[in-house]
Design an enzyme around this catalytic site. Structure first.
Site, PDB file in Angstrom:
ATOM      1  N   GLY A  18     -14.257  -9.240  -9.708  1.00 24.45           N
ATOM      2  CA  GLY A  18     -13.405  -9.302  -8.988  1.00 24.45           C
ATOM      3  C   GLY A  18     -13.579 -10.460  -7.334  1.00 24.45           C
ATOM      4  O   GLY A  18     -12.206 -10.363  -6.725  1.00 24.45           O
ATOM      5  N   ASN A  42     -14.428 -15.701 -12.849  1.00 25.35           N
ATOM      6  CA  ASN A  42     -13.037 -15.058 -13.452  1.00 25.35           C
ATOM      7  C   ASN A  42     -12.540 -14.567 -13.773  1.00 25.35           C
ATOM      8  O   ASN A  42     -12.678 -12.942 -13.280  1.00 25.35           O
ATOM      9  CB  ASN A  42     -14.537 -14.147 -15.199  1.00 25.35           C
ATOM     10  CG  ASN A  42     -14.204 -13.041 -16.003  1.00 25.35           C
ATOM     11  OD1 ASN A  42     -12.336 -13.511 -16.143  1.00 25.35           O
ATOM     12  ND2 ASN A  42     -13.900 -12.233 -16.380  1.00 25.35           N
ATOM     13  N   TRP A  43     -11.583 -14.927 -14.118  1.00 26.79           N
ATOM     14  CA  TRP A  43      -9.641 -14.497 -12.886  1.00 26.79           C
ATOM     15  C   TRP A  43      -9.587 -13.412 -13.739  1.00 26.79           C
ATOM     16  O   TRP A  43      -8.182 -12.714 -13.676  1.00 26.79           O
ATOM     17  CB  TRP A  43      -8.708 -15.303 -12.833  1.00 26.79           C
ATOM     18  CG  TRP A  43      -9.446 -16.277 -11.578  1.00 26.79           C
ATOM     19  CD1 TRP A  43     -10.421 -16.301 -11.059  1.00 26.79           C
ATOM     20  CD2 TRP A  43      -8.710 -17.411 -10.901  1.00 26.79           C
ATOM     21  NE1 TRP A  43      -9.959 -16.435 -10.039  1.00 26.79           N
ATOM     22  CE2 TRP A  43      -9.091 -18.092  -9.761  1.00 26.79           C
ATOM     23  CE3 TRP A  43      -7.474 -17.447 -11.779  1.00 26.79           C
ATOM     24  CZ2 TRP A  43      -8.656 -18.383  -9.407  1.00 26.79           C
ATOM     25  CZ3 TRP A  43      -7.290 -18.707 -10.492  1.00 26.79           C
ATOM     26  CH2 TRP A  43      -7.573 -19.732  -9.735  1.00 26.79           C
ATOM     27  N   LYS A  44      -9.966 -12.873 -15.451  1.00 32.26           N
ATOM     28  CA  LYS A  44      -9.359 -12.181 -16.292  1.00 32.26           C
ATOM     29  C   LYS A  44      -8.037 -12.251 -16.280  1.00 32.26           C
ATOM     30  O   LYS A  44      -7.644 -12.999 -16.207  1.00 32.26           O
ATOM     31  CB  LYS A  44     -10.077 -11.190 -15.574  1.00 32.26           C
ATOM     32  CG  LYS A  44     -11.495 -10.520 -15.280  1.00 32.26           C
ATOM     33  CD  LYS A  44     -12.107  -9.127 -14.691  1.00 32.26           C
ATOM     34  CE  LYS A  44     -13.506  -9.686 -14.839  1.00 32.26           C
ATOM     35  NZ  LYS A  44     -14.311  -8.218 -14.807  1.00 32.26           N
ATOM     36  N   GLU A  72     -24.837  -9.870 -17.635  1.00 28.49           N
ATOM     37  CA  GLU A  72     -24.126  -8.694 -16.897  1.00 28.49           C
ATOM     38  C   GLU A  72     -24.056  -7.182 -17.038  1.00 28.49           C
ATOM     39  O   GLU A  72     -23.245  -6.976 -18.104  1.00 28.49           O
ATOM     40  CB  GLU A  72     -22.627  -9.334 -17.982  1.00 28.49           C
ATOM     41  CG  GLU A  72     -22.138 -10.623 -17.184  1.00 28.49           C
ATOM     42  CD  GLU A  72     -20.854 -10.896 -16.956  1.00 28.49           C
ATOM     43  OE1 GLU A  72     -20.540 -11.464 -15.675  1.00 28.49           O
ATOM     44  OE2 GLU A  72     -19.560 -10.786 -17.848  1.00 28.49           O
TER      45      GLU A  72
HETATM   46  C1  PEP Z   1     -17.389  -9.841 -14.626  1.00 30.88           C
HETATM   47  O1  PEP Z   1     -16.389  -9.581 -15.062  1.00 30.88           O
HETATM   48  O2  PEP Z   1     -17.733 -11.323 -15.387  1.00 30.88           O
HETATM   49  C2  PEP Z   1     -17.467  -9.785 -13.400  1.00 30.88           C
HETATM   50  C3  PEP Z   1     -19.075 -10.309 -13.362  1.00 30.88           C
HETATM   51  O3  PEP Z   1     -16.954  -8.494 -12.822  1.00 30.88           O
HETATM   52  P1  PEP Z   1     -17.643  -8.096 -11.201  1.00 30.88           P
HETATM   53  O4  PEP Z   1     -17.684  -9.294  -9.814  1.00 30.88           O
HETATM   54  O5  PEP Z   1     -15.575  -7.552 -11.153  1.00 30.88           O
HETATM   55  O6  PEP Z   1     -18.479  -7.096 -11.753  1.00 30.88           O
END
Ligand code: PEP
Length: 247
Positions: free
Chosen positions: A230, A9-11, A163
């Site tokens: 991230g 997930n590159w957001k 999550e």
């Molecule tokens: C996400 O935003 O779905 C996520 C899991 O972020 P991170 O890996 O940065 O915690």
């Protein structure tokens, strides 16, 4: 055997030159054919770029409407027309920052079902919920209400991502025990509700997955991969996660 999935997930990160660099770096690695699937959820601007290297590409959001006067929105039909294959729904950032309600998410899931478009459904509790030890009921409540429009014939469209919100972007992943317990609860719930076909639904973990914790997380029963924020922005680390999933 269930599909395993490693999803990025590159957001709202990466610009065009950075995406070009990411893709050229990632492509230089050996990607043997395995039972697991790599997915990238970039900003919609870069869907076509990621498609060029032959990976599964999805969108970070959809509109629940099929078309019309909805400035700034993207329909499933538009996404399909450029080759996008799935969408993230219910991500905590969209729930919290964009004020997406359970009802909005239900509408989007119905749109996916109507248009046969696969989706990753994200669920997760806040830190205060976890501190009150109310996480199990909370996740069961989210699954019950948000997946309301689904029936067992639609399960081929569904991937669940657990999550915990307190673990997203915090560099503090949930513990192996917490992950294992919640994934077992989610699996049992899906089987009770939809029958044995729910054994085929992949359940991903998301929340500060990185190259040090990935192997242990992937060893947990009912963990079928990860949704990674991230750590997916660095192609070298993301490739390490891919190797961890496949060893
Ligand atoms: C996400 O935003 O779905 C996520 C899991 O972020 P991170 O890996 O940065 O915690």
């Amino acid at each position: 055997m269930r599909n395993q999935i490693l999803a990025a997930n590159w957001k709202m990160y990466l610009t065009q030159p950075q995406v070009d660099e990411w893709l050229s770096n990632f492509q230089s690695h050996d990607l043997p054919n395995t039972n697991s699937q790599l997915r990238i959820y970039p900003s919609a601007l870069f869907i076509k770029d990621v498609l060029k290297i032959g990976l599964h590409v999805g969108a970070q959001n959809i509109a629940s409407q099929t078309e019309g006067a909805f400035t700034g929105e993207l329909s499933i039909g538009q996404l399909k027309s450029v080759g996008a294959k799935s969408v993230l729904l219910g991500h905590s950032e969209r729930r919290q920052l964009c004020k997406e309600s359970d009802d909005d998410i239900i509408q989007k899931i119905v749109a996916c079902v109507n248009e046969d478009f696969p989706f990753i459904f994200c669920c997760g509790e806040t830190l205060s919920c976890r501190k009150q030890n109310a996480q199990n009921d909370f996740i069961l409540g989210q699954l019950t209400s948000n997946l309301n429009g689904l029936s067992s014939k639609d399960l081929h469209l569904l991937v669940v991502a657990y999550e915990p919100i307190w673990a997203i972007g915090t560099e503090e992943s949930a513990s192996i025990e917490q992950i294992g317990q919640m994934h077992n609860i989610i699996r049992s719930y899906l089987i009770d509700r939809f029958g044995s076909v729910a054994n085929q639904v992949p359940i991903l973990y998301g929340g500060s997955v990185n190259q040090s914790n990935a192997k242990d997380i992937f060893r947990c029963e009912n963990v079928d991969g990860a949704l990674v924020g991230g750590a997916s922005l660095d192609p070298v680390i993301f490739y390490e996660l891919w190797k961890a999933l496949n060893t």
